[in-house]
Scaffold this active site. Structure first.
Site, PDB file in Angstrom:
ATOM      1  CD  GLU A  18      25.430 -31.051  55.582  1.00  0.00           C
ATOM      2  OE1 GLU A  18      25.696 -30.263  56.482  1.00  0.00           O
ATOM      3  OE2 GLU A  18      25.071 -30.689  54.452  1.00  0.00           O
ATOM      4  CB  SER A  43      28.785 -31.511  57.669  1.00  0.00           C
ATOM      5  OG  SER A  43      27.534 -31.301  58.229  1.00  0.00           O
ATOM      6  CE1 TYR A  87      27.046 -32.299  62.898  1.00  0.00           C
ATOM      7  CE2 TYR A  87      28.674 -32.737  61.181  1.00  0.00           C
ATOM      8  CZ  TYR A  87      27.558 -32.056  61.631  1.00  0.00           C
ATOM      9  OH  TYR A  87      26.964 -31.136  60.840  1.00  0.00           O
ATOM     10  NE  ARG A 114      27.155 -22.387  62.204  1.00  0.00           N
ATOM     11  CZ  ARG A 114      27.052 -23.563  61.580  1.00  0.00           C
ATOM     12  NH1 ARG A 114      26.147 -24.436  61.920  1.00  0.00           N
ATOM     13  NH2 ARG A 114      27.898 -23.877  60.622  1.00  0.00           N
ATOM     14  CG  ASP A 168      30.163 -21.401  59.601  1.00  0.00           C
ATOM     15  OD1 ASP A 168      29.333 -21.144  60.495  1.00  0.00           O
ATOM     16  OD2 ASP A 168      30.170 -22.469  58.950  1.00  0.00           O
ATOM     17  CD  GLU A 199      29.360 -22.548  55.382  1.00  0.00           C
ATOM     18  OE1 GLU A 199      28.685 -22.850  54.388  1.00  0.00           O
ATOM     19  OE2 GLU A 199      29.598 -23.334  56.308  1.00  0.00           O
ATOM     20  CG  ASN A 211      26.146 -22.744  57.372  1.00  0.00           C
ATOM     21  OD1 ASN A 211      26.493 -23.494  56.477  1.00  0.00           O
ATOM     22  ND2 ASN A 211      27.005 -22.217  58.222  1.00  0.00           N
ATOM     23  N   GLY A 238      22.827 -26.593  61.610  1.00  0.00           N
ATOM     24  CA  GLY A 238      22.562 -27.785  62.432  1.00  0.00           C
ATOM     25  C   GLY A 238      21.619 -27.474  63.576  1.00  0.00           C
TER      26      GLY A 238
END
Ligand SMILES: Nc1ncnc2c1ncn2[C@@H]1O[C@H](COP(=O)(O)OP(=O)(O)O)[C@@H](O)[C@H]1O
Ligand SMILES: [Mg+2]
Length: 306
Positions: A14, A149, A213, A253, A255, A267, A269, A273
């Site tokens: 990443e 990602s 992305y 964050r 998910d 998960e 994070n 991002g």
């Protein structure tokens, strides 16, 4: 004048995203006279750079290995410098999808059923298939234990299972997880408070790298999320609980998959991002927090807590 050292780049897959993030953050803060900003890609000279610049705080914008897994955090701890986002232990736990799932399960947080697969220990194909059928069922998801990602995340069925499994052989071990259909919802937490949630509706098969992305992939972002009040409360409670049991700090964050009235946590994070177009900034913006103010809040949190 507040001296901020931004960490960007790094060694993970990443890397490019991290550099992009640093550019947007640099543009926001650099035209503010209160800040003296320096951006660095932490390499072998990192400690030297750190000692020379003597920042008031380090703004960690790295992702993945060395930046999100406790390594850089350990260096920052030993240099006694304030830094943003989670500390050593939380970072190491949260990046490890197997360990964090174990912690979620222990704390009654629903997460898809899984098996850890070690390539060198598993030679009997029939036994593996039977075990998967019994414990998980197809379709399923194969993913690395500590990537981000959606890199090397694959959904597969019984027929392309071994072909898919072979693609990840270089990792040595992977997570095989039950595929949860339904909706994709993510929740942002900042400084132990819920920032908000967003739903992602990819036009692709799932929320993969392209869907994340490439604007041409046209993933739909739905905010506010379409959930009843009760369901929304249930969702944010789980995200906050995950953030707290992993002892995270600053922004996280989480998910989720939402299926048949249940939220499945994939998960949490610890270095989500942060390009100006990423999800956490989008959630913040929806709550009238500009990108610049979000960065400021993250920096403030680093100083308060350490
Ligand atoms: N068990 C699952 N069921 C359904 N979709 C999944 C599952 N695991 C992963 N995915 C899809 O893959 C994406 C990336 O997986 P995730 O576990 O969040 O790893 P990463 O760290 O790469 O973001 C998710 O956002 C989701 O769209
Ligand atoms: Mg994810």
């Amino acid at each position: 004048m507040i001296k901020i050292l931004i960490l960007a780049g790094g060694y993970s897959k990443e890397r490019e995203i991290s550099i992009k993030t640093a550019k947007s953050v640099f543009n926001e803060l650099n035209n503010d006279k209160n800040y003296n900003i320096k951006v660095t890609n932490p390499d072998g000279q990192f400690v030297k750079v750190l000692r020379k610049f003597k920042p008031n705080a380090v703004l960690n914008l790295l992702h993945g290995r060395y930046g999100e897994d406790g390594y850089i955090q350990a260096i920052l701890e030993s240099e006694k410098v304030k830094y943003t986002h989670s500390g050593v232990l939380s970072s190491s736990l949260a990046i490890d999808k197997e360990l964090s799932k174990k912690i979620f399960i222990k704390n009654n947080i629903l997460t898809p059923k899984y098996l850890k697969y070690t390539y060198r220990d598993n030679k009997n194909k029939l036994k593996l298939i039977n075990n998967l059928k019994k414990k998980i069922g197809f379709p399923l998801v194969i993913k690395p234990l500590n990537e981000g990602s959606s890199v090397n995340v694959f959904i597969c069925n019984r027929y392309n299972f071994f072909k898919t499994l072979r693609k990840l052989i270089d990792y040595g071990e992977v997570l095989i997880e039950k595929y949860i259909p339904g909706r994709e919802i993510q929740v942002a937490i900042l400084a132990d408070e819920v920032l908000g949630a967003i739903e992602l509706k990819p036009t692709r098969k799932f929320y993969d790298y392209e869907a994340k992305y490439n604007p041409k992939a046209r993933t739909e972002h739905i905010i506010p999320v379409r959930l009843s009040k009760n369901k929304y409360q249930e969702l944010i409670k789980i995200a906050l609980k995950a953030h707290k049991i992993l002892k995270c700090r600053g922004v996280t964050r989480s998910d989720f998959r939402y299926y048949k009235n249940s939220f499945y946590l994939l998960e949490t994070n610890t270095q989500p991002g942060m390009t100006s177009l990423s999800l956490v900034p989008e959630i913040a913006k929806f709550n009238n927090i500009t990108f610049k103010n979000l960065i400021k809040k993250i920096l403030k949190d680093a100083s308060i807590n350490k």
